[in-house]
Design a protein around this motif. Structure first.
Motif, PDB file in Angstrom:
ATOM      1  N   UNK A 180      11.103   7.414  10.682  1.00 13.74           N
ATOM      2  CA  UNK A 180      10.445   6.257  11.286  1.00 13.74           C
ATOM      3  C   UNK A 180      10.679   6.188  12.791  1.00 13.74           C
ATOM      4  N   UNK A 181      11.938   6.296  13.195  1.00 17.54           N
ATOM      5  CA  UNK A 181      12.255   6.283  14.612  1.00 17.54           C
ATOM      6  C   UNK A 181      11.871   7.621  15.226  1.00 17.54           C
ATOM      7  N   UNK A 182      11.035   7.593  16.257  1.00 16.21           N
ATOM      8  CA  UNK A 182      10.418   8.823  16.739  1.00 16.21           C
ATOM      9  C   UNK A 182      11.435   9.865  17.207  1.00 16.21           C
ATOM     10  N   UNK A 183      12.472   9.433  17.912  1.00 18.07           N
ATOM     11  CA  UNK A 183      13.450  10.409  18.409  1.00 18.07           C
ATOM     12  C   UNK A 183      14.158  11.100  17.248  1.00 18.07           C
ATOM     13  N   UNK A 184      14.513  10.338  16.206  1.00 15.55           N
ATOM     14  CA  UNK A 184      15.165  10.929  15.041  1.00 15.55           C
ATOM     15  C   UNK A 184      14.192  11.832  14.273  1.00 15.55           C
TER      16      UNK A 184
ATOM     17  N   UNK B  94      21.746  19.341   4.784  1.00 14.39           N
ATOM     18  CA  UNK B  94      21.041  18.466   5.711  1.00 14.39           C
ATOM     19  C   UNK B  94      20.914  17.097   5.064  1.00 14.39           C
ATOM     20  N   UNK B  95      21.630  16.104   5.595  1.00 11.40           N
ATOM     21  CA  UNK B  95      21.615  14.752   5.051  1.00 11.40           C
ATOM     22  C   UNK B  95      20.714  13.865   5.892  1.00 11.40           C
ATOM     23  N   UNK B  96      19.828  13.130   5.237  1.00  6.71           N
ATOM     24  CA  UNK B  96      18.848  12.312   5.952  1.00  6.71           C
ATOM     25  C   UNK B  96      18.817  10.913   5.354  1.00  6.71           C
ATOM     26  N   UNK B  97      18.175   9.995   6.070  1.00  4.08           N
ATOM     27  CA  UNK B  97      17.868   8.681   5.513  1.00  4.08           C
ATOM     28  C   UNK B  97      16.452   8.313   5.937  1.00  4.08           C
ATOM     29  N   UNK B  98      15.856   7.283   5.337  1.00  2.00           N
ATOM     30  CA  UNK B  98      14.455   6.967   5.620  1.00  2.00           C
ATOM     31  C   UNK B  98      14.142   6.763   7.092  1.00  2.00           C
ATOM     32  N   UNK B  99      15.077   6.246   7.866  1.00  2.00           N
ATOM     33  CA  UNK B  99      14.789   5.972   9.276  1.00  2.00           C
ATOM     34  C   UNK B  99      14.667   7.241  10.113  1.00  2.00           C
ATOM     35  N   UNK B 100      15.108   8.372   9.569  1.00  2.00           N
ATOM     36  CA  UNK B 100      14.875   9.638  10.262  1.00  2.00           C
ATOM     37  C   UNK B 100      13.390   9.971  10.320  1.00  2.00           C
TER      38      UNK B 100
ATOM     39  N   UNK C 285      11.624  13.528  15.481  1.00  2.00           N
ATOM     40  CA  UNK C 285      11.429  14.785  16.200  1.00  2.00           C
ATOM     41  C   UNK C 285      12.658  15.682  16.092  1.00  2.00           C
ATOM     42  N   UNK C 286      13.844  15.073  16.139  1.00  2.00           N
ATOM     43  CA  UNK C 286      15.080  15.853  16.011  1.00  2.00           C
ATOM     44  C   UNK C 286      15.175  16.492  14.634  1.00  2.00           C
ATOM     45  N   UNK C 287      14.863  15.723  13.584  1.00  2.00           N
ATOM     46  CA  UNK C 287      14.907  16.254  12.231  1.00  2.00           C
ATOM     47  C   UNK C 287      13.915  17.403  12.074  1.00  2.00           C
ATOM     48  N   UNK C 288      12.696  17.201  12.547  1.00  2.00           N
ATOM     49  CA  UNK C 288      11.676  18.237  12.419  1.00  2.00           C
ATOM     50  C   UNK C 288      12.075  19.507  13.172  1.00  2.00           C
ATOM     51  N   UNK C 289      12.657  19.336  14.361  1.00  4.62           N
ATOM     52  CA  UNK C 289      13.091  20.488  15.147  1.00  4.62           C
ATOM     53  C   UNK C 289      14.209  21.250  14.442  1.00  4.62           C
ATOM     54  N   UNK C 290      15.139  20.507  13.855  1.00  8.08           N
ATOM     55  CA  UNK C 290      16.251  21.145  13.151  1.00  8.08           C
ATOM     56  C   UNK C 290      15.755  21.951  11.958  1.00  8.08           C
ATOM     57  N   UNK C 291      14.843  21.370  11.181  1.00  9.37           N
ATOM     58  CA  UNK C 291      14.298  22.073  10.021  1.00  9.37           C
ATOM     59  C   UNK C 291      13.553  23.333  10.452  1.00  9.37           C
ATOM     60  N   UNK C 292      12.750  23.214  11.505  1.00 10.70           N
ATOM     61  CA  UNK C 292      12.003  24.375  11.986  1.00 10.70           C
ATOM     62  C   UNK C 292      12.950  25.510  12.389  1.00 10.70           C
TER      63      UNK C 292
ATOM     64  N   UNK D 168       6.601  15.594   7.299  1.00  9.58           N
ATOM     65  CA  UNK D 168       7.133  15.917   8.626  1.00  9.58           C
ATOM     66  C   UNK D 168       7.277  17.426   8.836  1.00  9.58           C
ATOM     67  N   UNK D 169       7.536  18.170   7.751  1.00 10.21           N
ATOM     68  CA  UNK D 169       7.717  19.616   7.879  1.00 10.21           C
ATOM     69  C   UNK D 169       6.401  20.381   7.791  1.00 10.21           C
ATOM     70  N   UNK D 170       5.290  19.667   7.559  1.00  7.12           N
ATOM     71  CA  UNK D 170       4.001  20.338   7.446  1.00  7.12           C
ATOM     72  C   UNK D 170       3.922  21.249   6.243  1.00  7.12           C
ATOM     73  N   UNK D 171       4.451  20.774   5.103  1.00  7.07           N
ATOM     74  CA  UNK D 171       4.467  21.593   3.896  1.00  7.07           C
ATOM     75  C   UNK D 171       3.064  21.756   3.318  1.00  7.07           C
ATOM     76  N   UNK D 172       2.870  22.836   2.580  1.00  8.23           N
ATOM     77  CA  UNK D 172       1.609  23.084   1.882  1.00  8.23           C
ATOM     78  C   UNK D 172       1.636  22.524   0.465  1.00  8.23           C
ATOM     79  N   UNK D 173       2.824  22.496  -0.131  1.00  4.24           N
ATOM     80  CA  UNK D 173       2.944  21.993  -1.497  1.00  4.24           C
ATOM     81  C   UNK D 173       4.305  21.344  -1.689  1.00  4.24           C
ATOM     82  N   UNK D 174       4.322  20.249  -2.433  1.00  4.33           N
ATOM     83  CA  UNK D 174       5.545  19.558  -2.827  1.00  4.33           C
ATOM     84  C   UNK D 174       5.694  19.703  -4.331  1.00  4.33           C
TER      85      UNK D 174
END
Length: 363
Positions: free
Chosen positions: A105-109, A97-103, A111-118, A155-161
């Protein structure tokens, strides 16, 4: 629990930049153990650039963006293949899964990223996340995967990093040069996290360092996420971090949580200029939670454009807020000090909208 584990370049490659099979095998073993205990894990992995350099036989890390992007593409394929091999030993499927910072920031991206991870987690897959170095314009100049990991934890609602590095945690001084430096086991949520200083230099093979990990820890804290900085080679480091054992330096979560968008603005974005404001504007931003208007601006610095992040500064030079500009610098210069009713039609009446503003007096 949901865990984001970020591992740095120096922890998964050798001195020549070659992938360390044992290091990735250890990480896969610990991730598999967490999953067996019912936890969900997202891995953020650096190392693509160093791996690509080694694969191409380059004598040193390139300095030009074009070559860096090319070698990252070469290295990313080899890196993910190694993760696939090690996770398959445990019957676990992983995904790139490749991402950049704007994923974030921009709401549509976002939400898409969060949905994909879920969905990947629902399918029992371990996402292997990396910054999209190969096609990014400027991420390699200020991205380092530590901040990406903190944004992802938000964005993923993690408990620990967990930020895995080649040091045992954060010290009172650099232990490589100060023999009596002491490990800091715990940073409370009310401690000024940026009061802890660290050098930006790392191993030379990656783009981060302890300074970027401190920034990521602060971001995580302001996401309501507990974070741990610890040595990747330490046995059971992930299990210890999840159990809240002091296996490195632990940063407590703060009671107040910023959104991923505001986290990016405050800590992860490149700053393109400054907007100096008067005392009335400062009070309106800090106390009134207002948008910044041209009437309160005294002067500008830098050639920023619409959407660029700028520091908002008092007349004596103190940065107290940061936000995304709604006007170009040259437009703002012509509108400085003018009331909204007196602005030209082509000039936005807000310099920074309150939804794109982070006040550091609160953070």
């Amino acid at each position: 629990m949901r865990v984001v584990a970020k591992i740095g370049t120096a922890s998964i490659t050798d001195d020549s930049g070659q992938i360390s099979g044992p290091a990735i095998a250890k990480l896969a073993d610990e991730v598999a153990a967490l999953r067996a205990d019912g936890h969900e894990v997202i891995v953020v992995s650096s190392g693509a650039v160093a791996t690509g350099i080694a694969a191409l036989g380059m004598p040193a890390r390139p300095t030009d963006m074009r070559t860096l992007q090319a070698v990252s593409a070469v290295g990313q394929a080899r890196l993910v293949e190694r993760y696939r091999i090690e996770f398959e030993r445990h019957g676990i499927t992983c995904a790139q899964l490749l991402v950049d910072p704007f994923d974030f920031v921009e709401r549509s991206q976002y939400l898409h990223l969060r949905s994909t991870i879920e969905r990947l987690l629902e399918l029992g897959v371990v996402p292997i996340v990396n910054e999209n170095d190969a096609i990014a314009n400027d991420e390699l100049r200020y991205g380092d995967n530590d901040r990406i990991a903190a944004l992802l934890a938000n964005s993923a609602g993690a408990d620990v990093l967990v930020l895995l590095t080649d040091m045992d945690g954060v010290y009172t001084a650099d232990p490589r040069t100060t023999p009596d430096a002491e490990l800091i086991p715990l940073v409370r949520s009310d401690d000024p996290l940026l009061a802890i200083t660290a050098g930006s230099g790392g191993s030379g093979r990656g783009s981060g360092g302890m300074a970027s990990k401190l920034t990521a820890a602060r971001m995580a804290s302001w996401s309501g996420v507990r974070s741990v900085i610890g040595r990747a080679a330490r046995p059971g480091i992930l299990a210890g971090a999840v159990s809240d054992d002091l296996v490195g330096t632990t940063f407590e979560p703060h009671a107040r949580a910023l959104s991923a968008r505001r986290l990016w603005i405050a800590f992860a974005a490149e700053v393109h200029g400054k907007v100096v404001v008067d005392e009335g504007a400062r009070r309106a931003l800090v106390q009134g939670r207002k948008s910044l208007l041209p009437a309160g601006v005294m002067r500008t610095e830098g050639g920023f454009g619409v959407g660029d992040v700028v520091d908002i500064v008092t007349s004596d030079g103190r940065t107290f807020a940061r936000g995304r500009a709604s006007v170009h610098a040259h437009q703002l210069v012509a509108a400085i000090g003018r009331r909204t009713a007196d602005l030209p039609d082509d000039v936005n009446d807000e310099v920074v909208h309150r939804d794109d503003l982070v006040v550091f007096d609160d953070v």
